[in-house]
Design an enzyme around this catalytic site. Sequence first.
Site, short mmCIF file in Angstrom:
data_model
loop_
_atom_site.label_atom_id
_atom_site.label_comp_id
_atom_site.label_asym_id
_atom_site.label_seq_id
_atom_site.Cartn_x
_atom_site.Cartn_y
_atom_site.Cartn_z
N ASP A 1 0.77 -1.22 0.23
CA ASP A 1 0.01 0.05 0.06
C ASP A 1 0.75 1.25 -0.08
OD1 ASP A 1 -1.96 1.91 0.33
OD2 ASP A 1 -3.16 0.76 2.04
N GLN A 2 0.97 2.12 -1.00
CA GLN A 2 1.51 3.33 -1.15
C GLN A 2 2.80 3.20 -1.42
OE1 GLN A 2 -0.97 5.87 1.41
NE2 GLN A 2 0.87 7.69 1.63
N CYS B 1 -6.61 4.13 -1.96
CA CYS B 1 -6.95 2.67 -1.70
C CYS B 1 -8.28 2.02 -2.04
CB CYS B 1 -6.82 2.52 -0.07
SG CYS B 1 -5.42 3.37 0.78
N HIS C 1 -10.05 -3.31 2.40
CA HIS C 1 -10.75 -2.15 2.18
C HIS C 1 -11.99 -2.17 1.34
CE1 HIS C 1 -9.37 2.17 2.81
NE2 HIS C 1 -10.61 2.39 2.98
N ASP D 1 -1.07 -0.50 -4.71
CA ASP D 1 -2.32 0.09 -4.99
C ASP D 1 -2.06 1.67 -5.62
OD1 ASP D 1 -1.79 1.06 -2.51
OD2 ASP D 1 -3.73 0.84 -1.88
N HIS D 2 -1.04 2.26 -5.07
CA HIS D 2 -0.94 3.55 -5.67
C HIS D 2 0.51 4.07 -5.03
CE1 HIS D 2 -1.87 4.79 -1.37
NE2 HIS D 2 -2.95 4.38 -1.76
#
Length: 493
Positions: free
Chosen positions: A18-19, A58, A109, A311-312
């Site tokens: 994540d991130q 997310c 999420h 995800d990003h």
Amino acid sequence: MKMQKKPNKPNLLLITVDQMRGDCLSALGHPVVETPNLDALAHRGVLFRNAYSATPSCIPARAAIFTGMSQRSHGRVGYQDRVPWTYEHMLPEELAKAGYHTQCVGKMHVYPTRNLCGFHNVVLHDGYMHYNRYKHGVAAAEHFDACDDYLRDLKRQAGFDQDLLDSGMDCNASTVARPWHLAESLHPTNWAVTESIDFLRRRDPSKPFFLWTSFVRPHPPFDPPQVYFDMYKDLEMPAPPVGDWVDEESAMHGDPSPVTAFRKLEGRRLSRAQAAYYALITHLDDQIGRLLNGLNEHGVLNDTLILFTSDHGELMGDHHYFRKSLPYEGSAKVPFLLYDPGANLGLQRGTTVDRVVELRDIMPTLLEAAGVPIPESVEGASLLPLAQGQAPAWREYVHGEHTAGPLSNHYITDGRTKYIWFSQTGREQLFDLTADPQECADLSGSAEHASLREAFRARLIEELQDREEGYSHGTELIAGRTPRPVLAHIGQH
């Protein structure tokens, strides 16, 4: 004693973090971060250099992974919690119907929080979720103490009451860093791998498996174990790029937006944040190595297709921005690796692919590898032909977007050029990513690049034609329309 027959379909391991920025692989020449295990996947597998999150936060990013749809179809074009996930076709469900034993460990999420989305089982840790942390107006089934499996394990293993914010660090504090305050084995990154390896022990050996190991880090809080923080805390950190288009005076005052933060930050606080962020990535890399070793010890490594991505990204000070949701490379570009240890699918080992890909391509890729029919609702494309060295007809560009208040944005990129349109002001930007990968020189006002700008603008006009917000009626872009994080066809809570 009769041996259990192995499934004839490949196991599938999807690893998401994540991130994590797309440039944070030492295999890509990053000047500081070390990722030896992910580098090995790149050297032995296929590295996609131009992978993007079309909606870089997310929830909408995960909608693309789960459904294989574009944001226009899955309907999540910004960040909004508590919108039910009722899609007809989702990746784990399609695999379960085809005979796969399906398991997710870590972050989902989705909503309701305990929605299985087709998995046979989910061992859940979404991180700090604001809506189920509130003490008022939250049903018992949605409260974090009922939803978070990691937190329950943490309290039991630590031997005393623990909570996610005991360190004093917020889940979106992208400039605050300190080492993890408990034993490394209790860190959520280690927990996700421990639970994933335990699934390998208790899976049904007569079926192929689909395991999604979904890490929360390097999403804030930036809390690496001490040994990893020590690897980076005294190193000289690279200065974040700052474009010639940035309003330096506004950056001095700052804008602590809940979506993305804009402020000029220099010195020790920035260096510590960078050090902790890179440390979390190296910690993840070591734990991914531990997971790969677990696959090997259970005798399934060579029967498993592995896909790794994020995800990003995280802006980490680029152009004085932090967090995500913006269209710049630090936020929208993600790492993307495909690895077939047993060489069962004919992938071209040690190669790179420059075609532009996105998260909606994950579902059709894994379904094709499994020999499972791809639902008509899927708009992504399987990456297997590209990874096998073929030259299939391919998309010319990716359209990305995200609601972000006054910074609500859309972008078009083919991996070489990027066009950005801010929907509330009508501001345009144009970047030559080949010559200027850090997006420091805005070419949108250049007469020399006028035709290129108009061509990319025309693509966005077509993408937005007849969208419910009224951004385009097919001939021009219309600024000032109210952005909506969720499109009407999937409803709002």
